[in-house]
Design an enzyme around this catalytic site. Structure first.
Site, PDB file in Angstrom:
ATOM      1  N   LYS A  17       0.814  -1.219   0.000  1.00 20.54           N
ATOM      2  CA  LYS A  17       0.000   0.000   0.000  1.00 20.54           C
ATOM      3  C   LYS A  17       0.841   1.259   0.000  1.00 20.54           C
ATOM      4  CE  LYS A  17      -0.987  -0.227   4.964  1.00 20.54           C
ATOM      5  NZ  LYS A  17      -0.324   0.955   5.471  1.00 20.54           N
ATOM      6  N   ARG A  92      -6.820   3.437  11.405  1.00 19.18           N
ATOM      7  CA  ARG A  92      -6.453   2.021  11.504  1.00 19.18           C
ATOM      8  C   ARG A  92      -7.405   1.251  12.418  1.00 19.18           C
ATOM      9  NH1 ARG A  92      -1.843   3.768  14.964  1.00 19.18           N
ATOM     10  NH2 ARG A  92      -2.629   3.395  17.061  1.00 19.18           N
ATOM     11  N   ARG A 131      11.621  -7.326   3.089  1.00 15.12           N
ATOM     12  CA  ARG A 131      11.847  -5.912   3.408  1.00 15.12           C
ATOM     13  C   ARG A 131      12.797  -5.764   4.596  1.00 15.12           C
ATOM     14  NH1 ARG A 131       6.900  -2.068   5.275  1.00 15.12           N
ATOM     15  NH2 ARG A 131       7.329  -3.038   7.289  1.00 15.12           N
ATOM     16  N   ARG A 137      15.124  -3.149   8.685  1.00 19.32           N
ATOM     17  CA  ARG A 137      14.085  -2.639   9.573  1.00 19.32           C
ATOM     18  C   ARG A 137      14.094  -3.422  10.886  1.00 19.32           C
ATOM     19  NH1 ARG A 137       9.554  -0.038   6.687  1.00 19.32           N
ATOM     20  NH2 ARG A 137       8.347  -0.375   8.575  1.00 19.32           N
ATOM     21  N   ARG A 148       1.773  -7.660  14.306  1.00 18.04           N
ATOM     22  CA  ARG A 148       1.151  -6.544  13.580  1.00 18.04           C
ATOM     23  C   ARG A 148       0.056  -7.035  12.625  1.00 18.04           C
ATOM     24  NH1 ARG A 148       6.272  -4.669  12.780  1.00 18.04           N
ATOM     25  NH2 ARG A 148       6.058  -4.536  10.521  1.00 18.04           N
TER      26      ARG A 148
END
Length: 198
Positions: A17, A92, A131, A137, A148
């Site tokens: 997204k 959210r 990622r 990260r 998450r």
């Protein structure tokens, strides 16, 4: 075709997204309002907000509603968002939907469309693992990813049931090449009279 668009892009972490949101916003000439980007900028600059957010994200948790809503309201009040914006990462949960509805109603506006990227959980996990390696990260550990995605499924996914009765949700297959997914989004928005992206 409309010259402005007030959009929200929704999908689980790893759905693409962020990437698709930038493509849509650039094509329409509207700013992306990404809570993640705002938070990461503060983390990079070492602000007090950045330090708060780092501790929260490293635990695999999400930033509190009040703090997030305040930051988004401030951003949407800026001049470049007057004729449209693309929200990424907000609202959210259903409480934040209420905050956003109230803020937009005060300005006599509402969301024009919700772009919902449908991506299977397994696909999200494999993309997030990649990622983590590519971007280093610290918040993309397997445990944090699973946590998450659980939060998304229990808290964020229900916002769609709030928006669907309004007839503004476009479900987009989020699996495929970047260009294929952008074309699907473009077709859906075009059907609503919102400018062509490709």
């Amino acid at each position: 075709m409309t010259a402005s668009a007030r959009l929200l892009i929704v999908g689980p972490q790893g759905s693409g997204k962020g990437t698709q949101g930038v493509r849509v916003a650039e094509a329409l000439g509207i700013p992306v309002v990404s809570t993640g980007d705002i938070f990461r900028a503060n983390i990079k600059e070492g602000t007090d907000l950045g330090k708060q957010v780092t501790a929260i994200l490293d635990a695999g948790d999400l930033v509190p509603d009040e703090l997030t809503s305040e930051i988004v309201r401030d951003r949407l009040s800026q001049e470049d968002a007057a004729n449209g914006f693309l929200l990424d990462g907000y609202p959210r949960n259903t409480a934040q939907v209420g905050h956003l509805d109230a803020f937009l109603a005060d300005g006599g506006t509402a969301l024009d469309a919700i772009i919902l990227l449908d991506v299977p959980r397994e696909e999200s996990i494999s993309r997030l693992r990649l990622r983590a390696v590519e971007q280093g990260r610290s918040d993309d550990t397997d445990e944090a990813i699973a946590h998450r995605l659980d939060i998304y499924e229990h808290e964020t996914a229900p916002i769609i049931s709030v928006y669907e009765p309004r007839g503004i949700v476009d479900r987009i297959d989020g699996v495929g090449s970047l260009d294929e997914i952008t074309a699907r989004i473009s077709a859906a928005l075009g059907a609503r009279g919102i400018g062509a992206l490709v």
